[in-house]
Design an enzyme around this catalytic site. Structure first.
Site, short mmCIF file in Angstrom:
data_model
loop_
_atom_site.label_atom_id
_atom_site.label_comp_id
_atom_site.label_asym_id
_atom_site.label_seq_id
_atom_site.Cartn_x
_atom_site.Cartn_y
_atom_site.Cartn_z
N ARG A 156 -23.08 45.75 -5.84
CA ARG A 156 -23.52 47.04 -5.32
C ARG A 156 -24.14 46.92 -3.94
NH1 ARG A 156 -25.45 47.84 -10.58
NH2 ARG A 156 -27.48 47.30 -9.73
N GLU A 178 -34.05 36.62 -17.31
CA GLU A 178 -34.92 36.75 -18.48
C GLU A 178 -34.75 35.51 -19.37
OE1 GLU A 178 -35.93 40.25 -21.73
OE2 GLU A 178 -34.15 40.41 -20.46
#
Lengths: 182, 182
Positions: B70, B107
């Protein structure tokens, strides 16, 4: 008189000097046409974008639609130069909102691309841009997505065309414009 | 006198109306800030690009560097508007030529991004742009890549900042500019 496609021959020759050939990428026997030297050269990047935008200037393009990821780079700059909106076409699972899907064939199996359903309205004039056309599968699927949403594919443009792979044959019903040919 | 960051508050408020919140994407409990309605709205797309470019106009930026995918969209249009070159930062295995690597934490585990080694020369002034800063890991790794090649990180810019995640703390040594804040 120089037509758009003849003019493209000169621009294409000049821009081609900024394409880097990489042998055996992504696999043995393939010559990869690397556009990153062109993108990082400010003058060539500008010339590519402004030349392509000029070709479509009088076509009332509302949106430039490009498949991820390399297509985004020149596609978005062309949209900006045209004063159009930009719509990304993405691989499965990347778009967060309600999406339309289309599949296309790979060497083995198939792949799926998606577009947001509310991206395009009926009769919107769309320019589809990708950096390179090889077999034309992704571009054909992108055209289908635009048409499923009711859009008009006003043009399909590629910076680089691998002519031997005859991808243009899959796009025979569209107005296709390519700049650098191999 | 309105400073760049105050001015950004007004532009950010207006552009924020074009961001779509998607609950539980890509997983439960996350609100995804979808920028595609902003990109497809020609006026908002143009305002975002020209506002950011204006902020860096007098900084002699040679290159805009953006991570995939993006980040490419607004990053490339900003590079075009600034008259700069564009350099993509990509996930492993995507860049065809000799590349520098950097890892960052996810994470669970870590991920790797790459930049072409010949993309930047010593002292080149670089603007790093991504659409969104969350924990700041990708942006920090991108800064490291630019500096490994000898480039100067003149600025780091994001269209959207998720302030609660405090990603800016990872970028405390850089000049960071964000437009839309949540």
């Amino acid at each position: 008189m120089i037509s758009g496609q003849d003019d493209a021959w000169y621009v294409g020759k000049r821009l081609a000097t900024k394409i880097r050939d990489i042998k055996d990428f992504p696999k043995k026997g393939i010559i990869f046409r690397d556009i990153t030297p062109l993108l990082q050269d400010a003058d060539s990047f500008r010339e590519a974008v402004s030349f392509i935008a000029r070709h479509y200037r009088d076509k009332n393009i509302s949106f430039v639609v490009s498949p991820e990821a390399r297509g985004f780079i020149l596609g978005a700059a062309i949209a900006y130069e045209l004063g159009a909106g930009f719509i990304p076409v993405r691989k499965s699972g990347k778009l967060p909102y309600s999406s339309e899907k289309a599949t296309y064939s790979l060497e083995y199996g198939e792949d799926e691309i998606q577009i947001h359903k509310d991206a395009i309205k009926k009769k919107d004039k769309v320019l589809i841009f990708d950096d390179l056309i090889a077999t034309g599968g992704t571009a054909q699927a992108t055209c289908k997505l635009v048409e499923k949403l009711g859009g008009e594919v006003t043009g399909v443009c590629f910076l680089v065309e691998l002519t031997e792979l005859k991808g243009k044959e899959k796009l025979s019903e569209y107005d296709v414009f390519t700049i650098i040919k191999y």
